[in-house]
Enzyme design. Structure first.
Site, PDB file in Angstrom:
ATOM      1  N   HIS A  58       0.850  -1.182   0.000  1.00  0.00           N
ATOM      2  CA  HIS A  58       0.000   0.000   0.000  1.00  0.00           C
ATOM      3  C   HIS A  58       0.898   1.249   0.000  1.00  0.00           C
ATOM      4  CE1 HIS A  58      -4.006  -1.843   1.646  1.00  0.00           C
ATOM      5  NE2 HIS A  58      -3.487  -2.559   0.664  1.00  0.00           N
ATOM      6  N   GLU A  72       1.156   3.862   1.981  1.00  0.00           N
ATOM      7  CA  GLU A  72       1.786   4.248   3.251  1.00  0.00           C
ATOM      8  C   GLU A  72       2.915   3.291   3.616  1.00  0.00           C
ATOM      9  OE1 GLU A  72      -1.427   3.772   2.653  1.00  0.00           O
ATOM     10  OE2 GLU A  72      -2.706   5.110   3.835  1.00  0.00           O
ATOM     11  N   CYS A 100      -5.637   2.505   5.920  1.00  0.00           N
ATOM     12  CA  CYS A 100      -6.385   1.317   6.325  1.00  0.00           C
ATOM     13  C   CYS A 100      -5.749   0.815   7.623  1.00  0.00           C
ATOM     14  CB  CYS A 100      -6.361   0.253   5.224  1.00  0.00           C
ATOM     15  SG  CYS A 100      -4.856  -0.778   5.200  1.00  0.00           S
ATOM     16  N   CYS A 131      -2.097  -0.004   7.429  1.00  0.00           N
ATOM     17  CA  CYS A 131      -1.214   1.163   7.303  1.00  0.00           C
ATOM     18  C   CYS A 131      -1.230   2.012   8.564  1.00  0.00           C
ATOM     19  CB  CYS A 131      -1.621   1.962   6.072  1.00  0.00           C
ATOM     20  SG  CYS A 131      -1.400   1.010   4.553  1.00  0.00           S
TER      21      CYS A 131
END
Lengths: 157, 157
Positions: free
Chosen positions: A54, A56, A84, A87
């Protein structure tokens, strides 16, 4: 334009460019320390065959590499969408100080991403979550923790 | 010995060996598909300067590399300790089917790891969590999501 807006616009630009170049999902992130960018990332799950990539997480890894440390204390995360739970927890473990986000998890839900669903899931007791979880060999597993407790050379993180 | 116990013992051995070799924290994980190991990992946060390198994340990345995919559907995760929220959500995003764990998050708390605390944190509304979060440029950020919605060439994950 505030410096915060400047860094957020960079995160948004990374997200939009990531979609336009077909590299991955519509997410971008920037890590800043002392008003300087020390890490950047976009969602590269499909491009790199890494389901953990992801924006991040990618930006945190990039900052860790650039600063040569696992401790991002004093750093600020600018992300084009609220992290999320993966993250968010990654930000906690990295000791990120503050998070600025653009879209909310509810906004991500409107384009069919599971972020808001995952927050609901993690608030449930483990036996009610959507992935079945089974406990096994708990007593034997404690041995690893005992080794950690007894180690005189461990490096805490 | 059941196959489940065999794979869990491997995860526990990875965890204990990781402490004894001073490579990192007391956590190990194994990913299995069709009763074959397709990925392994231990906690290498300090050894690799990567705060996201928990055992489960490392094992998921290893399995993704070995199977050349971001989709671990049909895979089982054996982890020496219940996944922290980062690793639980990583398992969800990877489409892991079942999780077997040894130690509980409460056990990790007894040796000063924050796993149980993180589950409490993620159940709170964002404004009550320990990392300050601020919303910024939400309207501009939607542009990235709109680009995703309108893309006719995107690869979902």
């Amino acid at each position: 334009m505030s410096v915060h807006e400047e860094f957020m616009r960079r995160a948004i630009a990374l997200a939009t460019e990531n979609v336009r170049s077909n590299a991955g999902g519509p997410f971008g992130a920037v890590i800043v320390k002392d008003e300087k960018v020390v890490g950047e990332g976009a969602n590269t799950v499909t491009a790199t065959n890494d389901s953990t990539a992801h924006a991040e997480v990618t930006a945190i890894r990039d900052a860790c590499r650039n600063l040569n440390t696992f401790d991002l204390s004093g750093c600020v995360l600018y992300t084009s969408c609220e992290p999320c739970p993966m993250c968010w927890a990654a930000s906690y473990w990295a000791h990120i100080g503050t998070i600025y986000y653009g879209n909310r998890a509810e906004d991500a839900a409107r384009i069919n991403f599971a972020d808001a669903f995952l927050y609901e899931q993690l608030a449930l007791p483990r036996e009610k979550r959507v992935i079945p979880e089974r406990e096994l060999l708990r007593t034997e597993a404690w041995e690893s923790f005992q080794a950690w407790q007894e180690s005189t050379t461990k490096m805490e993180y």
